[in-house]
Design an enzyme around this catalytic site. Structure first.
Site, PDB file in Angstrom:
ATOM      1  N   GLY A  11     -39.176  -5.940   7.687  1.00 30.31           N
ATOM      2  CA  GLY A  11     -39.527  -7.076   8.553  1.00 30.31           C
ATOM      3  C   GLY A  11     -40.806  -7.729   8.048  1.00 30.31           C
ATOM      4  N   ARG A  72     -34.086  -6.227   4.177  1.00 34.39           N
ATOM      5  CA  ARG A  72     -33.882  -4.797   4.438  1.00 34.39           C
ATOM      6  C   ARG A  72     -32.697  -4.417   3.548  1.00 34.39           C
ATOM      7  NH1 ARG A  72     -36.922  -3.791   9.051  1.00 34.39           N
ATOM      8  NH2 ARG A  72     -37.019  -5.479  10.563  1.00 34.39           N
ATOM      9  N   ASP A 103     -42.454   1.466   7.406  1.00 35.50           N
ATOM     10  CA  ASP A 103     -41.901   2.806   7.323  1.00 35.50           C
ATOM     11  C   ASP A 103     -40.660   2.944   6.424  1.00 35.50           C
ATOM     12  OD1 ASP A 103     -42.290   5.204   8.338  1.00 35.50           O
ATOM     13  OD2 ASP A 103     -41.024   4.936  10.112  1.00 35.50           O
ATOM     14  N   THR A 126     -46.627  -4.206   8.621  1.00 30.29           N
ATOM     15  CA  THR A 126     -45.644  -4.195   9.711  1.00 30.29           C
ATOM     16  C   THR A 126     -46.344  -4.532  11.023  1.00 30.29           C
ATOM     17  OG1 THR A 126     -44.237  -2.798  11.108  1.00 30.29           O
ATOM     18  CG2 THR A 126     -45.879  -1.654   9.805  1.00 30.29           C
ATOM     19  N   ASP A 128     -45.546  -3.397  13.739  1.00 31.55           N
ATOM     20  CA  ASP A 128     -45.386  -2.276  14.678  1.00 31.55           C
ATOM     21  C   ASP A 128     -46.569  -1.299  14.717  1.00 31.55           C
ATOM     22  OD1 ASP A 128     -42.923  -3.257  15.315  1.00 31.55           O
ATOM     23  OD2 ASP A 128     -41.790  -1.855  14.068  1.00 31.55           O
ATOM     24  N   ASP A 130     -46.959   1.397  13.141  1.00 37.86           N
ATOM     25  CA  ASP A 130     -46.455   2.764  13.299  1.00 37.86           C
ATOM     26  C   ASP A 130     -46.452   3.524  11.973  1.00 37.86           C
ATOM     27  OD1 ASP A 130     -44.547   1.195  12.138  1.00 37.86           O
ATOM     28  OD2 ASP A 130     -42.855   2.062  13.216  1.00 37.86           O
ATOM     29  N   ARG A 155     -47.801 -15.364  33.085  1.00 34.55           N
ATOM     30  CA  ARG A 155     -48.493 -15.033  34.339  1.00 34.55           C
ATOM     31  C   ARG A 155     -48.771 -16.298  35.169  1.00 34.55           C
ATOM     32  NH1 ARG A 155     -50.543 -10.695  36.844  1.00 34.55           N
ATOM     33  NH2 ARG A 155     -50.631  -9.215  35.132  1.00 34.55           N
ATOM     34  N   ARG A 172     -39.184  -1.185  18.109  1.00 34.50           N
ATOM     35  CA  ARG A 172     -37.964  -0.399  18.278  1.00 34.50           C
ATOM     36  C   ARG A 172     -38.317   1.069  18.498  1.00 34.50           C
ATOM     37  NH1 ARG A 172     -34.151  -2.668  14.056  1.00 34.50           N
ATOM     38  NH2 ARG A 172     -35.925  -2.060  12.782  1.00 34.50           N
ATOM     39  N   GLU A 223     -39.139  -3.099  23.227  1.00 34.96           N
ATOM     40  CA  GLU A 223     -37.675  -3.222  23.087  1.00 34.96           C
ATOM     41  C   GLU A 223     -36.984  -1.867  22.953  1.00 34.96           C
ATOM     42  OE1 GLU A 223     -36.275  -4.956  19.374  1.00 34.96           O
ATOM     43  OE2 GLU A 223     -38.122  -4.371  18.388  1.00 34.96           O
TER      44      GLU A 223
HETATM   45  O1  F6P Z   1     -40.363  -3.539  12.231  1.00 40.01           O
HETATM   46  C1  F6P Z   1     -40.737  -4.787  12.712  1.00 40.01           C
HETATM   47  C2  F6P Z   1     -39.757  -5.278  13.748  1.00 40.01           C
HETATM   48  O2  F6P Z   1     -40.189  -6.547  14.163  1.00 40.01           O
HETATM   49  C3  F6P Z   1     -39.524  -4.355  14.932  1.00 40.01           C
HETATM   50  O3  F6P Z   1     -40.533  -4.428  15.911  1.00 40.01           O
HETATM   51  C4  F6P Z   1     -38.184  -4.836  15.403  1.00 40.01           C
HETATM   52  O4  F6P Z   1     -37.510  -3.831  16.112  1.00 40.01           O
HETATM   53  C5  F6P Z   1     -37.475  -5.165  14.136  1.00 40.01           C
HETATM   54  O5  F6P Z   1     -38.473  -5.437  13.176  1.00 40.01           O
HETATM   55  C6  F6P Z   1     -36.504  -6.325  14.213  1.00 40.01           C
HETATM   56  O6  F6P Z   1     -35.878  -6.456  12.993  1.00 40.01           O
HETATM   57  P1  F6P Z   1     -34.990  -7.690  12.546  1.00 40.01           P
HETATM   58  O7  F6P Z   1     -35.888  -8.852  12.305  1.00 40.01           O
HETATM   59  O8  F6P Z   1     -34.313  -7.220  11.318  1.00 40.01           O
HETATM   60  O9  F6P Z   1     -34.051  -7.970  13.680  1.00 40.01           O
END
Ligand code: F6P
Length: 323
Positions: A11, A72, A103, A126, A128, A130, A155, A172, A223
């Site tokens: 991503g 990806r 990751d 990323t 995230d 993570d 809000r 995710r 999500e």
């Molecule tokens: O890893 C980054 C991220 O934005 C996550 O937060 C999310 O779940 C995922 O990529 C969404 O991926 P895509 O853009 O392939 O739908």
């Protein structure tokens, strides 16, 4: 080392361009030939590669997305895919690779670095946040600020209508965007994948708030939470709170776009610079993190290690401040 390649994978994240710029300019500063690899590992296997100059990265530090594009790529997770990639790198004489990604991208890099003699340096890009061994990942700060801006707006309208809003943010497997944006916007509850949340507690507290006529409530949901996102949480809550005027808002990919924040540009520049220094100094097969404001070089194989957790302390703060 005299020729290196750089790619962005997985991503996209705001600040990836700043990292590419830093890799290219540092490489050129050291007299290296730097090659941009398009569309991550996919472009590598397809030999979609071009030589970059200092000016190839002019005017990109402030731009979201990635000029190298990203993908990806499932094929790179197979030995055949990695063999293809290796052969292309050999043909082109590329002796070191900088991978900017998350990751999943690092997992591919680990396998590649164990099989072949081309060193890989990872840069954590990323939204995230993570990744093990770093306080920062490129893109998180921008994404979380985008989410904060959006939730503040939500809000306003929630307040005007006395509504309950369930807002879904990205993540995710990781709840950092939810946690940070939720705290910063005064969310009443935050649901993250790392911790279990009993919906009964939320229902009880919303009912109690209803009795006190506090009808404006924001719940931020990652999500990847255990209930499967904001819409499911809303459906479950509505069953028990028939009077609540609940609305759902999924922020989605807007969190991935936009100009990178100052912080993301800084960490991307710093990591990009150090990634090339690693290749020059022979510090191979690591990813470049920043821990306690110092560079932290983490062996690529540690990428699967336990990431930071969302502490009890933060969850307590959320609860107390939202009462
Ligand atoms: O890893 C980054 C991220 O934005 C996550 O937060 C999310 O779940 C995922 O990529 C969404 O991926 P895509 O853009 O392939 O739908």
């Amino acid at each position: 080392i005299s020729r290196i390649g750089v790619l962005t994978s997985g991503g996209d994240a705001p600040g990836m361009n700043a990292a590419v710029r830093a890799v290219v300019r540092t490489g050129i500063y050291h007299g290296l030939d730097v090659f941009g690899i398009m569309r991550g590992y996919q472009g590598l296997m397809e030999d979609d590669i071009y030589q970059m100059e200092g000016r190839s990265v002019a005017n990109i530090i402030q731009r979201g997305g990635t000029i190298l594009k990203t993908a990806r790529c499932k094929e790179f997770y197979t030995p055949e895919g990695r063999k293809k990639a290796y052969e292309i790198l050999k043909q082109r004489g590329i002796e070191g690779l900088v991978v900017i990604g998350g990751d999943g991208s690092f997992r591919g890099a680990v396998a590649f670095s164990q099989e072949y003699d081309i060193p890989v340096i990872g840069i954590a890009g990323t939204i995230d946040k993570d990744i093990y061994g770093t306080d920062f990942t490129i893109g998180f700060d921008t994404a979380v600020n985008t989410a904060v801006e959006a939730i503040d707006k939500i809000r306003d309208t929630a307040d005007a209508h006395d509504r309950l809003f369930i807002v879904e943010v990205m993540g995710r497997d990781a709840g950092y965007i939810a946690l940070h944006s939720g705290i910063a916007t005064g969310a009443e509850n935050i649901l993250v994948p790392e911790r279990k949340t009993d919906l009964k507690d939320i229902i009880n507290s919303l009912q109690e708030k209803e009795r006190r006529k506090k009808l404006v409530n924001i719940i931020v949901v990652a999500e990847g939470d255990e209930y499967g996102g904001a819409q499911n949480v809303a459906n479950l809550l509505k069953e028990h709170l028939p009077k609540a005027e609940a609305r759902v808002c999924i922020l989605g990919h807007i969190q991935r776009g936009g100009a990178p924040s100052c912080l993301d540009r800084l960490i991307a520049s710093r990591m990009g610079y150090h990634a090339v220094e690693c290749l020059i100094e022979g510090k191979f097969n690591v990813f470049v993190g920043i821990l306690n404001n110092k560079m932290n070089y983490v062996p690529l194989e540690n990428v699967g290690k336990k990431k930071g957790t969302i502490s009890e302390e933060w969850m307590k703060i959320v609860k107390i401040l939202a009462s």
